[in-house]
Design an enzyme around this catalytic site. Structure first.
Site, PDB file in Angstrom:
ATOM      1  N   SER A 133      47.198 -40.943 -50.941  1.00 12.54           N
ATOM      2  CA  SER A 133      46.753 -41.841 -49.940  1.00 12.54           C
ATOM      3  C   SER A 133      46.009 -42.660 -50.289  1.00 12.54           C
ATOM      4  O   SER A 133      45.317 -42.705 -51.223  1.00 12.54           O
ATOM      5  CB  SER A 133      46.388 -40.947 -48.630  1.00 12.54           C
ATOM      6  OG  SER A 133      45.893 -41.888 -47.803  1.00 12.54           O
ATOM      7  N   TYR A 146      41.323 -34.862 -44.054  1.00 15.67           N
ATOM      8  CA  TYR A 146      42.420 -35.400 -44.617  1.00 15.67           C
ATOM      9  C   TYR A 146      41.981 -35.928 -46.057  1.00 15.67           C
ATOM     10  O   TYR A 146      42.574 -35.500 -47.217  1.00 15.67           O
ATOM     11  CB  TYR A 146      43.185 -36.513 -43.923  1.00 15.67           C
ATOM     12  CG  TYR A 146      44.522 -36.849 -44.433  1.00 15.67           C
ATOM     13  CD1 TYR A 146      45.648 -35.935 -44.421  1.00 15.67           C
ATOM     14  CD2 TYR A 146      44.401 -38.055 -45.041  1.00 15.67           C
ATOM     15  CE1 TYR A 146      46.731 -36.302 -44.937  1.00 15.67           C
ATOM     16  CE2 TYR A 146      45.623 -38.555 -45.497  1.00 15.67           C
ATOM     17  CZ  TYR A 146      46.918 -37.701 -45.547  1.00 15.67           C
ATOM     18  OH  TYR A 146      48.000 -38.030 -45.951  1.00 15.67           O
TER      19      TYR A 146
END
Length: 277
Positions: A133, A146
């Site tokens: 990501s 996250y």
């Protein structure tokens, strides 16, 4: 011979799009899901769909065993993809919640990868492709849990790539920004379980920003958001190119963040990110 790929997290979004596209390109696709009901749905669509839940170590072993039995003990590509989100401020993040997201987003990936590496060593080649990501190299507010898993994933993957540098096993990171999926919707149960926002010193900010974003109904795409097929395009190149790149940026925000990370100071980046709270 037909090449094989194991893709995790195929119930929807990136995983499902990738499975369909790779199958259309002639790959033998093993489209795994966390829940058996989703595996059965993919079976009806014509996929081989072993159940692999990153939080269930037994399913990781049995799922991979099912794949290897079907292929005669080989696997060309592993695409680690399934993950969960846990939005909330770091100071409000229950430690049990952090443990849970690491189990899903890192430890399970590591377990599956470790079991695949000997297979690829024995056959003399392979690709391990990790769906990371933009949050694997930039820390956005409200996403500490996250971010922590993706920073850790990038570190492990970079190290593994170097350690396998004298083999024909390639380790690749795909780094998407905003992608159309059910990711935010799927994060709600984890937020409600592990974040006590009502008792937080940041409660006004939760009410002003995060809650509205998390629970928005009929919300259109985010600015710069791309469909899952944008990630699939990078997966195809990483899987089929003779010389895959170590990293693939997906979406404009990821490319911009990569540039800013190189040219701006940490304080300057912090000032930009504070505006996103």
């Amino acid at each position: 011979m037909q090449k094989s790929i194991l893709i995790t997290g195929c119930s929807s979004g990136i995983g499902l799009d990738a499975a369909r596209a790779m199958k259309a390109r002639g790959w033998r696709v093993f489209a795994s899901c966390r829940q058996q009901k989703d595996c059965e749905r993919l079976h009806k669509e014509g996929f081989e769909s072993p159940r692999i839940d990153y939080c269930d170590t037994e399913s990781i072993t049995t799922g991979l065993t099912e794949v290897l039995k079907a292929t005669g003990g080989t696997l060309d590509v592993l695409f680690n993809n399934g993950a969960i989100g846990l939005p909330g401020a770091v100071e409000d993040l229950a430690t049990d919640g952090l443990r849970a997201i690491f189990e899903s987003n890192l430890f399970g990936w590591h377990d599956l990868t470790r079991q695949v590496v000997p297979v690829m060593r024995a056959q003399g080649h392979g690709r391990i492709i990790q769906n990371s990501s933009i949050l694997g190299f930039v820390s956005f507010p409200w996403r500490g849990a996250y971010v922590a898993t993706k920073f850790a994933l990038e570190g492990l993957s970079d190290t593994l790539r170097v350690e396998l540098g004298d083999t024909d096993i390639k380790v690749v990171l795909i780094e998407p920004g905003p992608i159309t999926s059910k990711f935010r919707e799927n994060a709600i149960p984890h937020f409600e379980r592990y974040i006590d926002w009502k008792s937080s010193a940041l409660r006004p900010l939760y009410e002003k920003t995060l809650l509205k974003r998390l629970y928005a109904e009929n919300k259109g795409p985010d600015h710069f958001e791309l469909p899952a097929s944008a990630v699939t395009a990078k997966l195809i190149h990483a899987s089929e190119s003779l010389r895959p790149r170590p990293r693939y940026y997906v979406t404009t925000p990821t490319r911009v963040a990569g540039i800013l990370k190189r040219i701006l100071s940490t304080r300057a980046i912090d000032r930009i990110l504070m505006r996103l709270r």
